[in-house]
Every structure is written in C-alpha cells, then in structure tokens.
Design a protein around this motif. Sequence first.
Motif, PDB file in Angstrom:
ATOM      1  N   ALA A 269      35.489 -27.499 -17.540  1.00 46.97           N
ATOM      2  CA  ALA A 269      36.253 -26.385 -16.976  1.00 46.97           C
ATOM      3  C   ALA A 269      36.994 -26.852 -15.727  1.00 46.97           C
ATOM      4  O   ALA A 269      36.382 -27.384 -14.794  1.00 46.97           O
ATOM      5  N   LEU A 270      38.302 -26.670 -15.714  1.00 50.57           N
ATOM      6  CA  LEU A 270      39.111 -27.119 -14.586  1.00 50.57           C
ATOM      7  C   LEU A 270      39.191 -26.047 -13.507  1.00 50.57           C
ATOM      8  O   LEU A 270      39.334 -24.855 -13.807  1.00 50.57           O
ATOM      9  N   GLU A 271      39.125 -26.487 -12.271  1.00 41.20           N
ATOM     10  CA  GLU A 271      39.321 -25.623 -11.113  1.00 41.20           C
ATOM     11  C   GLU A 271      40.596 -26.079 -10.396  1.00 41.20           C
ATOM     12  O   GLU A 271      41.229 -27.065 -10.804  1.00 41.20           O
ATOM     13  N   VAL A 272      40.964 -25.375  -9.331  1.00 43.42           N
ATOM     14  CA  VAL A 272      42.165 -25.767  -8.590  1.00 43.42           C
ATOM     15  C   VAL A 272      41.940 -27.115  -7.917  1.00 43.42           C
ATOM     16  O   VAL A 272      40.806 -27.600  -7.809  1.00 43.42           O
ATOM     17  N   LEU A 273      43.025 -27.738  -7.470  1.00 44.51           N
ATOM     18  CA  LEU A 273      42.934 -29.058  -6.853  1.00 44.51           C
ATOM     19  C   LEU A 273      42.223 -29.007  -5.499  1.00 44.51           C
ATOM     20  O   LEU A 273      42.229 -27.982  -4.809  1.00 44.51           O
ATOM     21  N   GLN A 274      41.633 -30.131  -5.144  1.00 43.75           N
ATOM     22  CA  GLN A 274      41.087 -30.274  -3.800  1.00 43.75           C
ATOM     23  C   GLN A 274      42.234 -30.226  -2.779  1.00 43.75           C
ATOM     24  O   GLN A 274      43.372 -30.589  -3.099  1.00 43.75           O
ATOM     25  N   PRO A 275      41.958 -29.773  -1.528  1.00 47.12           N
ATOM     26  CA  PRO A 275      43.043 -29.633  -0.535  1.00 47.12           C
ATOM     27  C   PRO A 275      43.871 -30.905  -0.349  1.00 47.12           C
ATOM     28  O   PRO A 275      45.111 -30.851  -0.309  1.00 47.12           O
ATOM     29  N   ALA A 276      43.216 -32.046  -0.234  1.00 43.03           N
ATOM     30  CA  ALA A 276      43.963 -33.294  -0.017  1.00 43.03           C
ATOM     31  C   ALA A 276      44.844 -33.617  -1.220  1.00 43.03           C
ATOM     32  O   ALA A 276      45.988 -34.078  -1.079  1.00 43.03           O
ATOM     33  N   ASP A 277      44.319 -33.397  -2.441  1.00 47.04           N
ATOM     34  CA  ASP A 277      45.103 -33.667  -3.644  1.00 47.04           C
ATOM     35  C   ASP A 277      46.280 -32.704  -3.760  1.00 47.04           C
ATOM     36  O   ASP A 277      47.368 -33.073  -4.224  1.00 47.04           O
ATOM     37  N   ALA A 278      46.072 -31.452  -3.347  1.00 45.66           N
ATOM     38  CA  ALA A 278      47.172 -30.481  -3.397  1.00 45.66           C
ATOM     39  C   ALA A 278      48.299 -30.908  -2.471  1.00 45.66           C
ATOM     40  O   ALA A 278      49.486 -30.846  -2.839  1.00 45.66           O
ATOM     41  N   ARG A 279      47.954 -31.356  -1.264  1.00 44.24           N
ATOM     42  CA  ARG A 279      48.994 -31.808  -0.330  1.00 44.24           C
ATOM     43  C   ARG A 279      49.704 -33.049  -0.874  1.00 44.24           C
ATOM     44  O   ARG A 279      50.929 -33.187  -0.759  1.00 44.24           O
ATOM     45  N   LEU A 280      48.927 -33.969  -1.470  1.00 44.24           N
ATOM     46  CA  LEU A 280      49.527 -35.191  -2.013  1.00 44.24           C
ATOM     47  C   LEU A 280      50.500 -34.868  -3.142  1.00 44.24           C
ATOM     48  O   LEU A 280      51.577 -35.472  -3.251  1.00 44.24           O
ATOM     49  N   LEU A 281      50.149 -33.907  -4.014  1.00 44.43           N
ATOM     50  CA  LEU A 281      51.049 -33.528  -5.107  1.00 44.43           C
ATOM     51  C   LEU A 281      52.363 -32.968  -4.550  1.00 44.43           C
ATOM     52  O   LEU A 281      53.451 -33.297  -5.035  1.00 44.43           O
ATOM     53  N   LEU A 282      52.277 -32.146  -3.508  1.00 40.14           N
ATOM     54  CA  LEU A 282      53.498 -31.622  -2.882  1.00 40.14           C
ATOM     55  C   LEU A 282      54.368 -32.754  -2.345  1.00 40.14           C
ATOM     56  O   LEU A 282      55.589 -32.764  -2.534  1.00 40.14           O
ATOM     57  N   ARG A 283      53.745 -33.725  -1.680  1.00 44.53           N
ATOM     58  CA  ARG A 283      54.521 -34.847  -1.115  1.00 44.53           C
ATOM     59  C   ARG A 283      55.179 -35.670  -2.226  1.00 44.53           C
ATOM     60  O   ARG A 283      56.338 -36.072  -2.115  1.00 44.53           O
ATOM     61  N   ARG A 284      54.411 -35.947  -3.272  1.00 44.57           N
ATOM     62  CA  ARG A 284      54.925 -36.842  -4.319  1.00 44.57           C
ATOM     63  C   ARG A 284      56.114 -36.227  -5.049  1.00 44.57           C
ATOM     64  O   ARG A 284      57.040 -36.934  -5.445  1.00 44.57           O
ATOM     65  N   ILE A 285      56.108 -34.922  -5.262  1.00 51.20           N
ATOM     66  CA  ILE A 285      57.204 -34.291  -5.993  1.00 51.20           C
ATOM     67  C   ILE A 285      58.381 -33.971  -5.080  1.00 51.20           C
ATOM     68  O   ILE A 285      59.547 -34.222  -5.416  1.00 51.20           O
ATOM     69  N   ALA A 286      58.084 -33.443  -3.900  1.00 54.17           N
ATOM     70  CA  ALA A 286      59.167 -33.058  -2.985  1.00 54.17           C
ATOM     71  C   ALA A 286      59.786 -34.259  -2.298  1.00 54.17           C
ATOM     72  O   ALA A 286      60.966 -34.237  -1.934  1.00 54.17           O
ATOM     73  N   GLY A 287      59.009 -35.339  -2.137  1.00 53.70           N
ATOM     74  CA  GLY A 287      59.496 -36.492  -1.396  1.00 53.70           C
ATOM     75  C   GLY A 287      59.059 -36.403   0.057  1.00 53.70           C
ATOM     76  O   GLY A 287      59.114 -35.328   0.671  1.00 53.70           O
TER      77      GLY A 287
END
Length: 972
Positions: free
Chosen positions: A439-457
Amino acid sequence: MALSGEPGTRFGILGPLEVAVGDRPVHVGGPRPQAVLATLLLHSGQTVSTGRLVDLVWEDAPPSSVRGQVAAAISALRGALRKAGGDPALIETVAGGYRVPRTLALDALTVEQGLAAARQEAAGGRTGQAAATFRAMLKLWRGPVLGGITSSALLNAASRWEELRLTALEECVELELDLGHHRELTAELRTFVGEHPLRERARAQLMLSLSRSGRQADALAVYDEGRRLMVDELGLEPGPRLREVHNMILLEDPVTREPEREVADVRPAQLPPAAFAFTGRQAELEELDSLLETGDETGGETGDAVRVSVVSGVGGIGKTALAMAWAHRRAERFPDGQLFADLSGFTRGSPPAAPESVLDGFLRALGVPGRRIPQSLAERTALYRSMLVGRRLLVVLDNAHSADQVRPLLPGSGTCRVIVTSRKRLSGLVVQEGARPLALEVLQPADARLLLRRIAGRRRVEDDGDELSTLAELCDRLPLALRIAAAKLAVGSAWSLGELTGSLRAERHRLNELRQDEEQLRNTFELSYLDLPQPARRAFRRIGLLQGVRDLAPWTLAALLHTSLRGAEELCEELANAQMLQPARRDASGQRRYTMHDLVRLFAIERAEAEESQEQRAEALTRAIGGMLALAERARGHDHPRHDLMLLRGTAPRHPAEPPPQLDADPMTWLDAERHTLMAFVTQAARLGWAGLAWELAATPVYLYEMSCYFDDWRTVADAALSACRESGDRRGEAAMLLSLGEILHQRRQLPESQATLATAMRIFEEVGDEYGAALARRYRGVAFLYQGAEDAALKEFRAAFAVFERVGDSTAEAVTLGNIALLHTTAGCLELAEEPLVRALALPLGKRTQALLTKRLADTYHALGRNLEAVEAGRLALRLTREQRDQIGEVWVLLSLGEALSDLDGRLGRETLVSSLAGADRLGDLLLSGRAHLALARLGGEDADDHLDLAITAFRSLGAQHWLEKALHLK
C-alpha cells in the motif's frame, strides 16, 4: 573492427587497409609499406619469409635492392605505430622473415571467431541468436577486401575473405528464412543475385523468399533467368538444389509457403516508458525486489507458485510510476520478456478490460497466430500458462478493477513474476493467490521537495527553504499534485514559487489549482492548449470526441476535421511536438499511429463540449464513423466486382474520406490494422443511438473477421449494433445483425442455435419487406440444414434464395448458392448433377474468394466422379486463391479436398496434405472440419485408422451432423 587483442591498436583488412590506435587513425606510409603490412595481416600468426613478401608485394618486377626495401618498409611500419602510441613490437622479426601475432586485434580474426560461434548457435537450435551473430559479423566488411591495394598476387591471396563473406551471407539468409523473414530479405537477395548471378544457393533463397511472400510467378521467373545464364555461360543445367526449389514451387509444397514464426523466438518487451524524475520510494523498491527471491521462508524452491505483488493506493499516489521504475531497473532479470496491459479498471468512459481480450493480446505478443487462439477464456488461460512454463518473464497488470479480472491473467509458472496496480486493495488475491500487498502512502517530506526541484528545475526553486516545504505540504505530498505544481513553475514566468504557494494557501483556490481525481491536470493542460494555433486546438478537441479508440491514424483526424490527409498528418505531428499526442508506432500496414493519455483526453473532451456545439460535435463524429464505413467498403471492393454483393446496405451516411495509400496497396492488412478503431466506432455509434451506422459498419468487414478468425471481435460489434437497433426500433438493422450472429454461430458449428437465430432474422426481413435479406438468411439456413442431413429442407431454402439473387442481379450470391446446390447433390450421391451448377457459377463475374470456394467445390465433385487429375488441378488453383486472400479457414478446407483427391493418386502425399488440413482444423477449433479430416484419414487405412474413425464419429455426434455420422458409422 576487432574488439579484442592488443589493447588500443586495431587493424582492418575487410575493406581498405585500416590501422588505428584508440580513436586515432595511423598513416602507415605509401603503397609498399601498406602492401607489406597487408601481407603480414593476411598471414597473422604465421612467419612470412622475405621471399614470400617480395613475391606478393613486388610480384614479377622486384628491384635489385628489394631486400633493403622490405627492411625499410618494416621499419617505417614500426615507426608509424610508435609515433601513434601503439606497440611497434607487434611486427616481429623471426628466423626466416617477419610475423604479426595471432592475438592481434584484427577484424578478419574477429570474423572467423564470430562465424564459428554463429554456426555453433545454429547447430544448437538457437536460430535467432545465430542469425544475429552472422549479421554482426557481416557488418565488419567495409568494402572490397584490401581496397586500394594494387598487387594482383596479394589480392588473389585475400580473395578467400570475399568468398567467406558471400558464404556467410548465404548461411545467414538460410537462418532468417527459417525465422520467417522472407519479406525483409527479398530486396537484399535481388541485389546479391544481380551481383553474383551464378551462385545457385542465393538464387534458390531468392526464389523461396518470393514464393513465401505470395509471389510464385516472380520466383519462377528468377529460376528461368538463372537457367538461361547457366546454359549460355557454362553450358550446364541448374544444380539439384535449384531444380528442387523450382519443383517445390510448382507443386505448391508447404516449404514454399509463408511459415509461422517460431513462438520460442518471440520475447515481448511491452513496458511503457518509466516516469520522468521518479523520486524516492526506496523502501517500496526493495519490497518489490522480494519478487526476485527464489526460495520461500523455509529455504525451499518456489518453482510451483507465481509471485505476485499488488501495489494499491489512491489515484495520483504513483502506483504505475513505481511499477514502471522497478520493472525497467530489473528488466535484465527477465530474459524472456515483459508483458504489460492497462486493465482500465478506473478509466472514465471505458469499462474494465475483459480478461479474454487481454489474453488475446498477450498470446499474439508471445507469437501465437490468430487462428490458434482459442475461443473461451478458460482455453486462452490454459494456453497462456502452458506457454509460460519455465520462462522467466515479468507481467505488469496496471489499473486493475477486481481480483476476478486479474486471476485469468496470472501465469502458472513460478519462474514468472507479476505486479498488479489498483486503487483497490484486491484482498482476494492476497488471500487466495498469496499476493504480497504493497500500500502506497504519500512521499516523505525530503522526497517531495526533491521531486519539486527535479521537475521545476533548481533555478526556479532557488528559495528552497520553508517556502518549498510549505508548497510540498499544501500538495499533501501527493506525487501527481506535486508534479502539477512543479510543472506550473517549470513552464515559464507565469508562476514564481512564492506566488504559487500563496495561491494554494487559500483553501478556496487550492482545489481549483490541484483538483483531485480525473480533473487534476486541467490547468497544466490548458497552458499547452492555449499555446497551440487554432487549427491544432480544433484537432485536439476533435480527437477527444473519439471513445475507446486505442490509437488513431491521421486519416481519422482528416475525417473529423474535413481536411486533407496531408494536413491531418501535419496536425498530428504538431500535437505530438506539444506533448498533447504521443507517436505510438507504425502499424502492420505502415501507417503512423498516435495515442493520447487518458487525462489529456478528458481535457480534450471538456474543450470540445465548451467550444463546439452539439451539432458540430455530432457532425464531426458522423464524418469519422461514416469515413470508416466508406473506407471499409473500399477495402472490401478490392475482392468483389461490386463491393455490395452478398452485403446488406442501408442508408447510413458515408463520408468520402481520403483513402490512405496503404489501403489500396494491401486492403486486408490495412483493414486488420484498423480493426480496433472499427470496433470502437461501432460501439460509439451504438451508444449514441446511431443504429444505421452501427449495423452497417458492423456488417461490412465480416469477411475479415471470418478469414482471420476474429470471432470475438465479430461477436462484440454484432451484439453492440443489435442492441442499438432494438433500442431505436430499426427492424431491418436488427435482422441484419441477427443474420451476422447466425453466421458466427454457424462458423462455430453451434448449428441448432444458428438455425434459431437465422429463422428470426428471416422472419423480420419478411415483415419489413426485404426479400434480399430474407434470401441471405435462407441460404445460411440451407447450409445448416445440409450439415444436419435435412437435404430436402436445404434444397428448398437454396432454390428460394437463388430466385431472389438472380432477380436482383447479385452474381456473387447466385454463384455461392449454386455452389451450395452442387454440394447438396454431391452429399446426396447425385454426382452427375453436381458439376453443371459449379461450371455455371464459375462463369459469373466473381471475386477471388468466391472463385476459390467454388473451385474447391469443383475439385470435390471431380474427385467424387473419379476424375482425380482434374480434381488435383482444381484443388491447387483453389489453394493458390485462398492463400492470395489470406483466407485461413478457406485454405484448410481446400487442403482437405486436395488431400482426398491426392490420396487416390499418391497415398503418401495425400496423407501429408490431410494431416496439414487436420492440424489447421484443430487450430481453428472447427469440429466439423476436424471430423471430416479424421474420416478421410481413416479411409486411407493404416495403424491409426481406427483412432481417426473414432474421433470423426465423436465430432459428428457432438455436432448433430447426421449425414457425416452415417458415413463414418458405415466404415465401422
């Protein structure tokens, strides 16, 4: 070039002489040093004496100082190597002359080793790998061996490498022909034979490739051309192999027909691309790694239980992204391939995918020809599991709706692994199949921030402190919501990090910016949409009108827009460049196809509903569906003098769509490639209440369904159109679809059900005053009566139908009915009455398929009359016609007739042909045809005659085929 040997220094003789150290070419001097080096390379591992060098390099005119010149050339070569950073010691001075080592990195030595490996692979039955190895070695030839060298003696010494290339190419082609690549080889073989016209093996291969591509006349012309050359230039007749292939083509030997590809060589690779910027989920990836374990908790092997993981969670949580990331990272652990299916469990506007439909696609991907795919879900599951026994293969089942939908798709072999994704937990799979829940849950805080950086630049999120954390929390750390927010930041200056975060802080705006469920990407899509020119926007909206279309070819868009095919192709590319469409593949006919993501399609539907009136939308859809109807009729017309023969026509609108060039080049392949679009159009027309379009479009390609054994598709479109006709009160359409369903039941040998359905169709046709439709139903009823032994009832129906067909001038229907009457006479033993109606029928203007059917019947009649040579001649003509039409069912019936006739002339050849017919009947699941073949084999006698007779009796009894049952019991 060679890939092993002295590090860094490579030599090549399979083309112009080539020396390189690393990536830098080495200039080894003028013609003499080049010739000396070439001589040493040709004799690698051997000592070449000075005298031998002189003979090969200077030939008949060596100067008095030749020995000094040899030494100077050797010195120059070593100096060139030293200067380039290579090893001058590669050119050794030994007693009596010079030598280069056998371990040298030389392309010719690589070829020798590779060809030996390819031959071992071929001997071991690894045909596909052997062919690939041969091809890799053949690529090492860069041109004429030692091109540019002028010494004739040296070139003569090098000639064996050219002969080796020609022989290797012939060996490679032999393997590729076995793999069924005949169509791809034809052009290459034509060039080869043109350059080497006296090589008999290559000429025989060209003949086979042409014959297996259905071009027997061209194959025979290649033989005639070769024979003239050999007689004129050599004074010799062609050798035994060439003569053998020529005779096989004349006799239509199975070897000269298109072979089925080996299922074992098929390794599907169906995984969609992994998600961009996949982030985090390390623990979940490690959990999925447990699928790779080979033992259970007690240390035992798990060869009998397939391992399954069910990845579940709310929409947008990243289930598919996780499954794809893991599958791509571990793909090498599944050398036998990967299967993927979107089960549409939670796709708006689409019902969950039927397991039998998914299995149809899986079996075809695994190399099973359509005619071998069973009818029922249980049989398809059994075949699927049988094919996967012992294979290491990954199956990804995405977007599942229920455990019952998934169960038939699970392999039975413990060597396979399965990942299922679903918005439900699918606890039934956990309890009964031992699946592992994840069962998947939402991302960990650090991973959520990293995903934003990787896509937005990083440039767009330079302030990555509290503001970025706040944005991640406002997105609930849900991956899809994070991607939406990051995309807004990435597209340009429309949003800054602070502005976006501020907008999302206000709760009343947050849901509009990050909508849950299917509408969550609206604003992101709108940015791309508004950036499009108006024509592309209109194209985008119109594509959204199509329901259930998996992928589309440009002609469909041309019909939606009422524009040219070229214009539609340009719009498709424009939308693909804007990421609003995805280029998918070229289909079997050569058309480029495009797909649209489900969420993008929802946005397209919104824009169409918002920007176009209901009348405009209906008009566009009518053009697309009416265009499909017009093009399907055009494809059908290639085999019929008039495409409406033996076909009911109504008043549904036909749009004169611009035909793609692929349609006229190969109508059957084009129609097959559009099969899923055609089904989707019938279903959509039925859903919209457009009964006329639905039933006409369902009826037009019936011959494709019948010839290619697409019985599931046939039933689907007929049922959908029938429902629409009943709901709208279209009685004639209802009768037309009952007629179609009656044909399906007849093809499946469900004769009582077929009779009842056809009787209802005939009654409705008579009620609405359609005597032609009633006649079509009568003819099919007559055939069913004939199979059941009711000959008087059959003759009555045939005569009534024929009178109508003759009156309306339907030559095809007339001819087919005359053929039915001839069959009835043959069945009743009145052989003297059977020939005349067949000869009369064949004198009518007919398409090839009808001509083949009647010629087959004529062969049966000749055989029954004892005129076996005429029967064999007619049978071979019928066989050629069915193969030209790719009529799988017709071909197997003709093989039965031909086998029976041949049995009276050549027992061995007759038995082989009957066995081929029986194998085809079993593949098709045609019980009557199988029973007939068993009966014919029983009549030949032999040790297995009683077994064949028992099987024939069982088949006829189960069908209620009284006439044939009596014939079989008479042999007991």
